[in-house]
Design a protein around this motif. Structure first.
Motif, PDB file in Angstrom:
ATOM      1  N   PRO A 110       0.679  -1.313   0.032  1.00  0.00           N
ATOM      2  CA  PRO A 110       0.058  -0.080  -0.025  1.00  0.00           C
ATOM      3  C   PRO A 110       0.784   1.124  -0.016  1.00  0.00           C
ATOM      4  O   PRO A 110       1.827   1.361   0.656  1.00  0.00           O
ATOM      5  N   ALA A 111       0.586   2.410  -0.771  1.00  0.00           N
ATOM      6  CA  ALA A 111       1.170   3.551  -0.929  1.00  0.00           C
ATOM      7  C   ALA A 111       1.461   4.374   0.430  1.00  0.00           C
ATOM      8  O   ALA A 111       2.653   4.771   0.636  1.00  0.00           O
ATOM      9  N   GLU A 112       0.662   4.172   1.248  1.00  0.00           N
ATOM     10  CA  GLU A 112       0.743   5.038   2.562  1.00  0.00           C
ATOM     11  C   GLU A 112       1.855   4.155   3.347  1.00  0.00           C
ATOM     12  O   GLU A 112       2.752   4.642   4.128  1.00  0.00           O
ATOM     13  N   VAL A 113       1.681   2.975   3.225  1.00  0.00           N
ATOM     14  CA  VAL A 113       2.811   2.065   4.172  1.00  0.00           C
ATOM     15  C   VAL A 113       3.991   2.076   3.379  1.00  0.00           C
ATOM     16  O   VAL A 113       5.022   2.413   3.936  1.00  0.00           O
ATOM     17  N   ALA A 114       4.247   1.970   2.166  1.00  0.00           N
ATOM     18  CA  ALA A 114       5.460   2.285   1.468  1.00  0.00           C
ATOM     19  C   ALA A 114       6.134   3.769   2.000  1.00  0.00           C
ATOM     20  O   ALA A 114       7.456   3.648   2.074  1.00  0.00           O
ATOM     21  N   ASP A 115       5.378   4.663   1.684  1.00  0.00           N
ATOM     22  CA  ASP A 115       6.051   6.058   1.931  1.00  0.00           C
ATOM     23  C   ASP A 115       6.304   6.200   3.405  1.00  0.00           C
ATOM     24  O   ASP A 115       7.235   6.817   3.719  1.00  0.00           O
ATOM     25  N   GLU A 116       5.607   5.494   4.522  1.00  0.00           N
ATOM     26  CA  GLU A 116       6.023   5.713   5.796  1.00  0.00           C
ATOM     27  C   GLU A 116       7.412   4.937   6.294  1.00  0.00           C
ATOM     28  O   GLU A 116       8.357   5.240   6.822  1.00  0.00           O
ATOM     29  N   VAL A 117       7.689   3.543   5.302  1.00  0.00           N
ATOM     30  CA  VAL A 117       8.868   2.815   5.639  1.00  0.00           C
ATOM     31  C   VAL A 117      10.023   3.704   4.991  1.00  0.00           C
ATOM     32  O   VAL A 117      11.043   3.722   5.303  1.00  0.00           O
ATOM     33  N   LEU A 118       9.826   4.112   3.791  1.00  0.00           N
ATOM     34  CA  LEU A 118      10.874   4.983   2.814  1.00  0.00           C
ATOM     35  C   LEU A 118      11.256   6.100   3.795  1.00  0.00           C
ATOM     36  O   LEU A 118      12.401   6.387   3.760  1.00  0.00           O
ATOM     37  N   THR A 119      10.302   6.733   4.249  1.00  0.00           N
ATOM     38  CA  THR A 119      10.580   8.006   5.023  1.00  0.00           C
ATOM     39  C   THR A 119      11.549   7.595   6.148  1.00  0.00           C
ATOM     40  O   THR A 119      12.618   8.409   6.836  1.00  0.00           O
ATOM     41  N   ARG A 120      11.193   6.580   6.993  1.00  0.00           N
ATOM     42  CA  ARG A 120      12.017   5.916   8.034  1.00  0.00           C
ATOM     43  C   ARG A 120      13.404   5.873   7.669  1.00  0.00           C
ATOM     44  O   ARG A 120      14.373   6.003   8.360  1.00  0.00           O
ATOM     45  N   PHE A 121      13.345   4.741   6.590  1.00  0.00           N
ATOM     46  CA  PHE A 121      14.944   4.594   5.924  1.00  0.00           C
ATOM     47  C   PHE A 121      15.592   5.775   5.809  1.00  0.00           C
ATOM     48  O   PHE A 121      16.824   5.901   5.960  1.00  0.00           O
ATOM     49  N   GLU A 122      15.003   7.016   5.238  1.00  0.00           N
ATOM     50  CA  GLU A 122      15.604   8.121   4.883  1.00  0.00           C
ATOM     51  C   GLU A 122      16.207   8.766   6.396  1.00  0.00           C
ATOM     52  O   GLU A 122      17.531   9.155   6.338  1.00  0.00           O
ATOM     53  N   GLU A 123      15.452   8.616   7.436  1.00  0.00           N
ATOM     54  CA  GLU A 123      15.902   9.160   8.700  1.00  0.00           C
ATOM     55  C   GLU A 123      17.002   8.587   9.413  1.00  0.00           C
ATOM     56  O   GLU A 123      17.684   9.239   9.868  1.00  0.00           O
ATOM     57  N   VAL A 124      17.088   7.201   8.935  1.00  0.00           N
ATOM     58  CA  VAL A 124      18.151   6.674   9.779  1.00  0.00           C
ATOM     59  C   VAL A 124      19.541   6.579   8.575  1.00  0.00           C
ATOM     60  O   VAL A 124      20.332   5.907   9.022  1.00  0.00           O
ATOM     61  N   GLY A 125      19.261   6.943   7.457  1.00  0.00           N
ATOM     62  CA  GLY A 125      20.354   7.189   6.696  1.00  0.00           C
ATOM     63  C   GLY A 125      20.601   6.052   5.604  1.00  0.00           C
ATOM     64  O   GLY A 125      21.471   5.738   4.866  1.00  0.00           O
ATOM     65  N   LEU A 126      19.681   5.218   5.465  1.00  0.00           N
ATOM     66  CA  LEU A 126      19.617   3.960   4.681  1.00  0.00           C
ATOM     67  C   LEU A 126      19.379   4.319   3.282  1.00  0.00           C
ATOM     68  O   LEU A 126      19.865   3.733   2.362  1.00  0.00           O
TER      69      LEU A 126
END
Length: 240
Positions: A110-126
Motif C-alpha cells: 500500500p502506498a501509505e505504508v511504503a511512504d512511511e517505511v521509506l521516510t523512516r529509512f531516510e531518517e536513519v540514513g539507509l
C-alpha cells in the motif's frame, strides 16, 4: 514323480512388471495408493495387497494429509514486508528512494505504508539521494568517461530530484571533464588511423557526443588530437 509347480516371478517376465507411478503428489509409500475410480493403482495391486488393505465405509484405507490451506501461515504485515524488501534491495547496492518506491509498488505494498517505511529509512540514513548522486557522478565519470549531460540524464531516470541532480553534476570540474574527453580520444585515435580526416573527426567527435560532451568541446578536443598527429584540421567543422 511329483511335479513341482513353479510360481512365476516378475524377474522372469520383465515385460509384465509394472511401471512405477510418477507425478502423483498424494502418493504415500507406506500406504496403498488409489486410482481415479477408487481402484488400487497398478495392475494386480489389489491381489498383492488384499489382506493388508482395509476398507471402512466404502473408503480405501490410506494416510490422510492436512489440506494445503490448513498449513498456510497468516499474511505478513505490509510494513514488515516493505522493510524486508527494501533491506534486501539495499544489500550491497545503494538505491534511490524512487527506485525502492517502484519496487514496493510492484509488490503491491500500500502506498501509505511504503511512504512511511521509506521516510523512516531516510531518517536513519539507509536512503540518501544526495550521496547516491555524488557517488554516481564520481563513479560513472571516472569509470565510463561520462560528461555532465549524460550523468544528469542517468540520474533523472533513477528518480533523483532535479535540484539534487544539478548540484551533483555541478561538482564535476570543467577542466577535469575536458581532460577526460582528451583521454577518451587518445584511446580511440589508433583505431581511426587509415581513415580520411573527415571520417576520423566525425567518429571521434561522435563518440564524445554519445558520452554527453557538448559539440564545441568535442570538436576542440578532437582537432587538437588530430593536429598533434599532423592532420590539417584548421577551421574544419561538420560537413554533410
Amino acid at each position: 514323480m511329483a511335479q513341482w509347480a513353479r510360481r512365476p516371478y516378475a524377474d522372469d517376465h520383465p515385460q509384465e512388471q509394472e511401471a512405477p507411478l510418477s507425478g502423483a503428489p498424494w502418493s504415500d509409500p507406506d500406504h496403498g495408493d488409489t486410482g481415479a475410480e477408487g481402484e488400487p493403482a497398478g495392475a494386480g495391486a489389489g491381489r498383492r495387497r488384499g489382506r493388508g488393505s482395509r476398507r471402512a465405509g466404502g473408503q480405501t484405507g490410506g494416510s490422510s494429509f492436512p489440506s494445503r490451506a490448513g498449513r498456510e501461515e497468516p499474511p505478513q504485515d505490509p510494513a514488515e514486508r516493505a522493510r524486508a524488501i527494501c533491506l534486501r534491495l539495499l544489500t550491497g547496492t545503494a538505491r534511490t528512494r524512487s527506485q525502492l518506491a517502484e519496487a514496493l509498488r510492484k509488490r503491491e505494498i500500500p502506498a501509505e505504508v511504503a511512504d512511511e517505511v521509506l521516510t523512516r529509512f531516510e531518517e536513519v540514513g539507509l536512503i540518501d539521494d544526495e550521496k547516491f548522486a555524488d557517488a554516481w557522478v564520481e563513479s560513472r565519470h571516472h569509470g565510463r568517461g561520462l560528461a555532465r549531460r549524460a550523468l544528469a540524464r542517468e540520474l533523472r531516470t533513477k528518480g533523483v530530484d532535479a535540484a539534487v541532480v544539478d548540484e551533483a553534476v555541478a561538482k564535476l570540474d570543467p577542466d577535469q571533464e575536458e581532460r577526460t574527453a582528451r583521454a577518451l580520444v587518445d584511446r580511440k585515435l589508433r583505431s581511426t588511423r587509415g581513415l580520411d580526416r573527415d571520417r576520423r573527426l566525425r567518429r571521434l567527435a561522435g563518440m564524445l557526443a554519445r558520452k554527453g560532451y557538448g559539440e564545441g568541446l568535442a570538436l576542440r578536443v578532437v582537432r587538437q588530437a588530430l593536429e598533434e598527429e599532423g592532420e590539417d584540421v584548421e577551421a574544419h567543422f561538420w560537413d554533410d
